[in-house]
Design a protein around this motif. Structure first.
Motif, PDB file in Angstrom:
ATOM      1  N   LEU A 297      -3.599  14.710  -0.631  1.00  0.00           N
ATOM      2  CA  LEU A 297      -3.367  15.976  -1.314  1.00  0.00           C
ATOM      3  C   LEU A 297      -3.537  17.103  -0.309  1.00  0.00           C
ATOM      4  CD1 LEU A 297      -2.820  17.396  -4.024  1.00  0.00           C
ATOM      5  CD2 LEU A 297      -5.300  17.534  -4.335  1.00  0.00           C
ATOM      6  N   ASP A 298      -2.489  17.885  -0.164  1.00  0.00           N
ATOM      7  CA  ASP A 298      -2.505  19.036   0.735  1.00  0.00           C
ATOM      8  C   ASP A 298      -3.821  19.811   0.561  1.00  0.00           C
ATOM      9  OD1 ASP A 298      -2.035  21.513   2.050  1.00  0.00           O
ATOM     10  OD2 ASP A 298       0.110  21.383   1.635  1.00  0.00           O
ATOM     11  N   GLU A 299      -4.468  20.123   1.667  1.00  0.00           N
ATOM     12  CA  GLU A 299      -5.759  20.805   1.575  1.00  0.00           C
ATOM     13  C   GLU A 299      -5.648  22.184   0.936  1.00  0.00           C
ATOM     14  OE1 GLU A 299      -9.719  21.550   4.349  1.00  0.00           O
ATOM     15  OE2 GLU A 299      -7.760  21.349   5.308  1.00  0.00           O
ATOM     16  N   LYS A 300      -4.452  22.755   0.915  1.00  0.00           N
ATOM     17  CA  LYS A 300      -4.263  24.056   0.270  1.00  0.00           C
ATOM     18  C   LYS A 300      -4.345  23.945  -1.248  1.00  0.00           C
ATOM     19  CE  LYS A 300      -0.195  25.124   1.922  1.00  0.00           C
ATOM     20  NZ  LYS A 300       0.129  23.858   2.592  1.00  0.00           N
ATOM     21  N   ALA A 301      -4.157  22.754  -1.776  1.00  0.00           N
ATOM     22  CA  ALA A 301      -4.132  22.554  -3.230  1.00  0.00           C
ATOM     23  C   ALA A 301      -5.541  22.394  -3.786  1.00  0.00           C
ATOM     24  CB  ALA A 301      -3.293  21.324  -3.574  1.00  0.00           C
ATOM     25  N   ASP A 302      -5.753  22.920  -4.988  1.00  0.00           N
ATOM     26  CA  ASP A 302      -7.010  22.740  -5.707  1.00  0.00           C
ATOM     27  C   ASP A 302      -7.077  21.296  -6.190  1.00  0.00           C
ATOM     28  OD1 ASP A 302      -9.235  22.816  -7.330  1.00  0.00           O
ATOM     29  OD2 ASP A 302      -8.364  24.174  -8.823  1.00  0.00           O
ATOM     30  N   ILE A 303      -8.115  20.582  -5.806  1.00  0.00           N
ATOM     31  CA  ILE A 303      -8.188  19.165  -6.136  1.00  0.00           C
ATOM     32  C   ILE A 303      -8.632  18.931  -7.579  1.00  0.00           C
ATOM     33  CG2 ILE A 303     -10.589  18.724  -5.471  1.00  0.00           C
ATOM     34  CD1 ILE A 303      -9.495  16.155  -4.053  1.00  0.00           C
ATOM     35  N   GLN A 304      -9.194  19.933  -8.239  1.00  0.00           N
ATOM     36  CA  GLN A 304      -9.761  19.723  -9.570  1.00  0.00           C
ATOM     37  C   GLN A 304      -8.757  19.136 -10.564  1.00  0.00           C
ATOM     38  OE1 GLN A 304      -9.364  21.359 -12.731  1.00  0.00           O
ATOM     39  NE2 GLN A 304     -10.974  20.004 -13.557  1.00  0.00           N
ATOM     40  N   PRO A 305      -7.504  19.635 -10.646  1.00  0.00           N
ATOM     41  CA  PRO A 305      -6.562  19.059 -11.614  1.00  0.00           C
ATOM     42  C   PRO A 305      -6.191  17.603 -11.318  1.00  0.00           C
ATOM     43  CG  PRO A 305      -5.840  21.245 -10.898  1.00  0.00           C
ATOM     44  CD  PRO A 305      -6.929  20.821  -9.976  1.00  0.00           C
ATOM     45  N   PHE A 306      -6.541  17.107 -10.136  1.00  0.00           N
ATOM     46  CA  PHE A 306      -6.204  15.741  -9.739  1.00  0.00           C
ATOM     47  C   PHE A 306      -7.409  14.798  -9.825  1.00  0.00           C
ATOM     48  CE2 PHE A 306      -3.378  18.682  -7.623  1.00  0.00           C
ATOM     49  CZ  PHE A 306      -2.130  18.090  -7.698  1.00  0.00           C
ATOM     50  N   GLU A 307      -8.584  15.348 -10.116  1.00  0.00           N
ATOM     51  CA  GLU A 307      -9.823  14.574 -10.048  1.00  0.00           C
ATOM     52  C   GLU A 307      -9.790  13.325 -10.922  1.00  0.00           C
ATOM     53  OE1 GLU A 307     -12.488  14.629  -8.305  1.00  0.00           O
ATOM     54  OE2 GLU A 307     -12.518  16.570  -7.282  1.00  0.00           O
ATOM     55  N   HIS A 308      -9.165  13.416 -12.095  1.00  0.00           N
ATOM     56  CA  HIS A 308      -9.185  12.268 -13.015  1.00  0.00           C
ATOM     57  C   HIS A 308      -8.479  11.050 -12.428  1.00  0.00           C
ATOM     58  CE1 HIS A 308      -5.277  14.130 -13.760  1.00  0.00           C
ATOM     59  NE2 HIS A 308      -4.889  13.016 -14.367  1.00  0.00           N
ATOM     60  N   LEU A 309      -7.563  11.275 -11.494  1.00  0.00           N
ATOM     61  CA  LEU A 309      -6.837  10.158 -10.897  1.00  0.00           C
ATOM     62  C   LEU A 309      -7.734   9.333  -9.974  1.00  0.00           C
ATOM     63  CD1 LEU A 309      -3.491  12.018 -10.098  1.00  0.00           C
ATOM     64  CD2 LEU A 309      -3.940  10.425 -11.989  1.00  0.00           C
ATOM     65  N   LYS A 310      -8.810   9.929  -9.490  1.00  0.00           N
ATOM     66  CA  LYS A 310      -9.744   9.199  -8.631  1.00  0.00           C
ATOM     67  C   LYS A 310     -10.465   8.084  -9.380  1.00  0.00           C
ATOM     68  CE  LYS A 310     -10.889  12.974  -5.437  1.00  0.00           C
ATOM     69  NZ  LYS A 310     -12.019  13.774  -4.888  1.00  0.00           N
ATOM     70  N   GLN A 311     -10.465   8.156 -10.701  1.00  0.00           N
ATOM     71  CA  GLN A 311     -11.179   7.153 -11.481  1.00  0.00           C
ATOM     72  C   GLN A 311     -10.427   5.832 -11.555  1.00  0.00           C
ATOM     73  OE1 GLN A 311     -14.220   8.191 -12.220  1.00  0.00           O
ATOM     74  NE2 GLN A 311     -13.544  10.136 -11.330  1.00  0.00           N
ATOM     75  N   ARG A 312      -9.192   5.822 -11.163  1.00  0.00           N
ATOM     76  CA  ARG A 312      -8.396   4.599 -11.218  1.00  0.00           C
ATOM     77  C   ARG A 312      -8.787   3.657 -10.076  1.00  0.00           C
ATOM     78  NH1 ARG A 312      -2.427   5.570 -13.545  1.00  0.00           N
ATOM     79  NH2 ARG A 312      -2.888   7.247 -15.030  1.00  0.00           N
ATOM     80  N   SER A 313      -8.950   2.413 -10.403  1.00  0.00           N
ATOM     81  CA  SER A 313      -9.436   1.451  -9.419  1.00  0.00           C
ATOM     82  C   SER A 313      -8.450   1.209  -8.275  1.00  0.00           C
ATOM     83  CB  SER A 313      -9.761   0.116 -10.103  1.00  0.00           C
ATOM     84  OG  SER A 313      -8.605  -0.423 -10.726  1.00  0.00           O
ATOM     85  N   ASN A 314      -7.158   1.442  -8.518  1.00  0.00           N
ATOM     86  CA  ASN A 314      -6.153   1.172  -7.487  1.00  0.00           C
ATOM     87  C   ASN A 314      -5.769   2.422  -6.700  1.00  0.00           C
ATOM     88  OD1 ASN A 314      -4.840   2.328  -9.743  1.00  0.00           O
ATOM     89  ND2 ASN A 314      -2.877   1.421  -9.156  1.00  0.00           N
ATOM     90  N   VAL A 315      -6.420   3.551  -6.978  1.00  0.00           N
ATOM     91  CA  VAL A 315      -6.064   4.830  -6.350  1.00  0.00           C
ATOM     92  C   VAL A 315      -7.186   5.290  -5.424  1.00  0.00           C
ATOM     93  CG1 VAL A 315      -5.526   7.265  -6.740  1.00  0.00           C
ATOM     94  CG2 VAL A 315      -4.567   5.511  -8.251  1.00  0.00           C
TER      95      VAL A 315
ATOM     96  N   ALA B 113       0.866  -1.175   0.000  1.00  0.00           N
ATOM     97  CA  ALA B 113       0.000   0.000   0.000  1.00  0.00           C
ATOM     98  C   ALA B 113       0.904   1.227   0.000  1.00  0.00           C
ATOM     99  CB  ALA B 113      -0.919   0.009   1.221  1.00  0.00           C
ATOM    100  N   HIS B 114       0.954   1.936  -1.113  1.00  0.00           N
ATOM    101  CA  HIS B 114       1.770   3.139  -1.234  1.00  0.00           C
ATOM    102  C   HIS B 114       0.982   4.347  -0.737  1.00  0.00           C
ATOM    103  CE1 HIS B 114       4.695   0.997  -3.771  1.00  0.00           C
ATOM    104  NE2 HIS B 114       3.659   0.501  -4.416  1.00  0.00           N
ATOM    105  N   LEU B 115       1.625   5.199   0.021  1.00  0.00           N
ATOM    106  CA  LEU B 115       1.033   6.468   0.429  1.00  0.00           C
ATOM    107  C   LEU B 115       1.880   7.591  -0.155  1.00  0.00           C
ATOM    108  CD1 LEU B 115      -0.791   8.392   1.989  1.00  0.00           C
ATOM    109  CD2 LEU B 115       0.643   8.008   4.018  1.00  0.00           C
ATOM    110  N   ILE B 116       1.260   8.425  -0.977  1.00  0.00           N
ATOM    111  CA  ILE B 116       1.947   9.561  -1.587  1.00  0.00           C
ATOM    112  C   ILE B 116       1.432  10.844  -0.950  1.00  0.00           C
ATOM    113  CG2 ILE B 116       2.487  10.775  -3.725  1.00  0.00           C
ATOM    114  CD1 ILE B 116       1.683   8.215  -5.244  1.00  0.00           C
ATOM    115  N   LEU B 117       2.346  11.629  -0.363  1.00  0.00           N
ATOM    116  CA  LEU B 117       2.005  12.954   0.150  1.00  0.00           C
ATOM    117  C   LEU B 117       2.301  13.954  -0.961  1.00  0.00           C
ATOM    118  CD1 LEU B 117       3.543  12.775   3.747  1.00  0.00           C
ATOM    119  CD2 LEU B 117       1.260  12.087   2.984  1.00  0.00           C
ATOM    120  N   ALA B 118       1.258  14.544  -1.533  1.00  0.00           N
ATOM    121  CA  ALA B 118       1.408  15.416  -2.695  1.00  0.00           C
ATOM    122  C   ALA B 118       0.792  16.783  -2.424  1.00  0.00           C
ATOM    123  CB  ALA B 118       0.747  14.779  -3.916  1.00  0.00           C
ATOM    124  N   HIS B 119       1.291  17.773  -3.161  1.00  0.00           N
ATOM    125  CA  HIS B 119       0.715  19.113  -3.019  1.00  0.00           C
ATOM    126  C   HIS B 119       0.658  19.879  -4.339  1.00  0.00           C
ATOM    127  CE1 HIS B 119       5.054  19.893  -2.685  1.00  0.00           C
ATOM    128  NE2 HIS B 119       4.784  21.117  -3.120  1.00  0.00           N
TER     129      HIS B 119
END
Length: 292
Positions: free
Chosen positions: A34-52, A4-10
């Motif tokens: 994803l850091d709460e300061k970051a806009d999540i919209q540019p990352f939304e497409h990654l939520k569609q991945r079954s392993n993410v 289980a990988h955990l990525i801290l991203a911002h």
């Protein structure tokens, strides 16, 4: 065997997507805080991945402050619930990259099940640059006029701090690969020891020693291996490691470490491209113990 990988991203959604591509393998899971300061919209497409999976309880992370510990703990709690059957938890930043093929990483960890790969040294005896982190009060998590004047006054008046319960402070690097068992232990310890939580909240850079300290003072200490399996270049002498450039490619390509940091896809994409090319062409299994 599952990781289980955990990525801290911002930031840098394109680079995060590349890292996720590099980690995707078999039944492994990938969690992203994803850091709460970051806009999540540019990352939304990654939520569609079954392993993410994106961590629900996001935190506004401030460099060097307690908030990054809280972000990691929040992530660990969710991971224990959703991926408790995984064997290892691998903590990465969004600027990291694997240096070995996923199947070789799996082979290595399969041979080392139950182990805790963390870099650490005793703070009071060896990592003396960090002594002030635990003996002084730090208010860097707070932002109000005069906060650092108040911090200086408090440290003049109050006696030096000590870790609670006679704990020995150890640490050195925030990034590690550890057993799911140890993550469960850390979450439980954190939740059941308010004195330790209060101590950490008034510390500078606690992410570099809080997790090692919990495990070093635990029944799991014998499982700790003093190696975080990372290639990190501190030769620049700054507060952050060097960002890899073209000159670093030869050393990266021959390293036996599992992961490395820091990479910059936008400004030094040739480094990432070189590693991608090497891994795509590699046909020799690499399960030997990591060397510098």
């Amino acid at each position: 065997m599952k990781i289980a990988h955990l990525i801290l991203a911002h930031n840098n959604p394109q680079q995060l997507e590349h890292l996720i591509d590099s980690l995707t393998y078999a039944e492994d899971s990938i969690f992203v805080h994803l850091d709460e300061k970051a806009d999540i919209q540019p990352f939304e497409h990654l939520k569609q991945r079954s392993n993410v999976t994106f961590i629900h309880q996001r935190v506004k992370v401030k460099w060097g402050a307690y908030s990054i510990v809280q972000a990691t703990i929040n992530s660990f709690e969710q991971m224990v619930k959703q991926a408790g059957d995984h064997d290892f938890v691998n903590l990465l930043s969004g600027a990291d990259l694997p240096l070995q093929r996923p199947q070789d990483i799996h082979s290595f960890l399969e041979l080392n099940k139950g182990k805790i790969f963390m870099s650490y040294m005793p703070i009071l005896e060896e990592w003396t640059d960090a002594v002030s982190r635990i003996v002084h009060y730090h208010f860097n998590e707070y932002a109000f006029p005069g906060v650092y004047k108040l911090q200086g006054l408090v440290n003049k008046i109050m006696p030096k701090r000590k870790l609670p319960d006679g704990m020995v402070g150890v640490g050195h690097s925030q990034w590690f690969t550890t057993s799911m068992e140890s993550v469960g232990y850390m979450v439980k310890y954190w939740n059941e020891h308010p004195n330790f939580r209060r101590f950490i909240k008034l510390t500078w850079g606690p992410d570099e020693f809080v997790f090692q300290t919990m495990l070093f003072n635990s029944p799991l200490r014998a499982q700790m291996v003093n190696d975080n399996l990372r290639y990190i270049d501190w030769s620049a002498g700054g507060a952050s490691p060097k960002t890899f450039q073209a000159e670093d490619i030869p050393a990266l390509l021959v390293s036996n470490k599992l992961y490395a940091r820091k990479f910059d896809l936008q400004n030094h994409g040739e480094v990432i491209a070189a590693i991608d090319k090497k891994l795509a062409a590699d046909d020799q299994p690499r399960t030997e113990l990591i060397s510098a």
